[in-house]
Design a protein around this motif. Sequence first.
Motif, mmCIF file in Angstrom:
data_model
loop_
_atom_site.group_PDB
_atom_site.id
_atom_site.type_symbol
_atom_site.label_atom_id
_atom_site.label_comp_id
_atom_site.label_asym_id
_atom_site.label_seq_id
_atom_site.Cartn_x
_atom_site.Cartn_y
_atom_site.Cartn_z
ATOM 1 N N ALA A 152 0.613 -1.137 0.152
ATOM 2 C CA ALA A 152 -0.354 -0.043 -0.182
ATOM 3 C C ALA A 152 0.649 1.533 0.133
ATOM 4 C CB ALA A 152 -1.161 -0.100 1.268
ATOM 5 N N ALA A 153 2.127 0.605 0.760
ATOM 6 C CA ALA A 153 3.083 2.366 1.006
ATOM 7 C C ALA A 153 4.156 2.614 -0.510
ATOM 8 C CB ALA A 153 4.018 2.385 1.827
ATOM 9 N N ASP A 154 3.893 1.617 -1.499
ATOM 10 C CA ASP A 154 4.655 1.934 -2.785
ATOM 11 C C ASP A 154 3.514 1.792 -3.276
ATOM 12 O OD1 ASP A 154 6.293 0.438 -1.711
ATOM 13 O OD2 ASP A 154 6.229 -1.366 -2.440
ATOM 14 N N HIS A 155 2.148 2.571 -3.314
ATOM 15 C CA HIS A 155 0.941 2.996 -3.935
ATOM 16 C C HIS A 155 0.996 4.695 -3.786
ATOM 17 C CE1 HIS A 155 0.720 -0.023 -6.865
ATOM 18 N NE2 HIS A 155 1.133 -1.306 -6.116
ATOM 19 N N PHE A 156 0.962 4.848 -2.220
ATOM 20 C CA PHE A 156 0.051 5.803 -1.910
ATOM 21 C C PHE A 156 0.563 6.467 -0.773
ATOM 22 C CE2 PHE A 156 -3.226 2.272 -2.743
ATOM 23 C CZ PHE A 156 -4.292 3.057 -3.487
ATOM 24 N N ASP A 157 1.010 8.087 -1.120
ATOM 25 C CA ASP A 157 1.942 8.917 -0.368
ATOM 26 C C ASP A 157 1.343 8.847 1.366
ATOM 27 O OD1 ASP A 157 -0.407 10.674 -0.041
ATOM 28 O OD2 ASP A 157 0.558 11.798 -1.430
ATOM 29 N N GLU A 158 1.370 9.556 2.425
ATOM 30 C CA GLU A 158 1.349 9.091 3.777
ATOM 31 C C GLU A 158 -0.370 9.894 3.893
ATOM 32 O OE1 GLU A 158 2.928 11.451 7.252
ATOM 33 O OE2 GLU A 158 3.682 9.322 7.078
ATOM 34 N N LYS A 159 -0.963 11.525 2.865
ATOM 35 C CA LYS A 159 -2.139 11.240 3.358
ATOM 36 C C LYS A 159 -2.381 11.319 2.750
ATOM 37 C CE LYS A 159 -3.911 16.354 2.043
ATOM 38 N NZ LYS A 159 -3.451 17.445 0.981
ATOM 39 N N GLN A 160 -3.268 9.910 1.430
ATOM 40 C CA GLN A 160 -3.553 8.978 0.714
ATOM 41 C C GLN A 160 -4.159 8.002 1.796
ATOM 42 O OE1 GLN A 160 -1.703 8.726 -3.063
ATOM 43 N NE2 GLN A 160 -3.101 10.167 -3.970
ATOM 44 N N LEU A 161 -2.701 7.005 2.321
ATOM 45 C CA LEU A 161 -2.852 5.988 3.222
ATOM 46 C C LEU A 161 -3.882 6.660 4.503
ATOM 47 C CD1 LEU A 161 1.359 4.712 3.097
ATOM 48 C CD2 LEU A 161 -1.552 3.753 2.606
ATOM 49 N N SER A 162 -3.242 7.374 4.757
ATOM 50 C CA SER A 162 -4.022 8.037 6.060
ATOM 51 C C SER A 162 -5.936 8.397 5.523
ATOM 52 C CB SER A 162 -3.876 9.786 6.676
ATOM 53 O OG SER A 162 -2.611 9.598 6.783
ATOM 54 N N ALA A 163 -6.119 8.463 4.543
ATOM 55 C CA ALA A 163 -7.699 8.586 3.909
ATOM 56 C C ALA A 163 -8.163 7.615 3.798
ATOM 57 C CB ALA A 163 -7.525 9.520 2.425
ATOM 58 N N ILE A 164 -7.648 6.306 3.052
ATOM 59 C CA ILE A 164 -7.879 5.312 3.604
ATOM 60 C C ILE A 164 -8.031 4.378 4.530
ATOM 61 C CG2 ILE A 164 -6.903 2.652 1.999
ATOM 62 C CD1 ILE A 164 -5.772 4.130 0.138
#
Length: 153
Positions: free
Chosen positions: A115-127
């Motif tokens: 997941a971290a390979d595909h999304f930045d920290e802000k996007q991961l936070s939203a997910i």
Amino acid sequence: MNARMKNPAMVLPDAMKGIQSLISAIHQGDAPQQILELVHLRTSQINGCSACVYGGIASAKKAGETDERLHQVAAWREAPFFSDAERAALALAEAATRIADRSGKAVPDEVWDEAADHFDEKQLSAIILMVAMTNFFNRINTTVEEPAGTTWG
């Protein structure tokens, strides 16, 4: 089917204010809307929340999802319709929802790393917040037996 009671978020108005604030924050994370819809739907399928599955499908269609993809969310690993980023988000949603099903880490490193390979920290936070909010909704709706097709407000 009728609900056992009014939805608690409707009975306690300040609860809805908090929910709306969190939903607003999720959308500030810049995660693609279709990915947020997919993780909401998969989480709701896992938890057996008919109200959220019903609402999730309607919301995903408004965000541009196709019937073909929506019919395959429950079998996303075997279906050819999802990108690597979508698969990573769905795997994260499943791990974060099924936290009691594992010994050791609830979310395995390989799931997190993908997941971290595909999304930045802000996007991961939203997910992550979308998965958490969906689990929250699922627990309320299944407890009060909220029927599919009803809305919170």
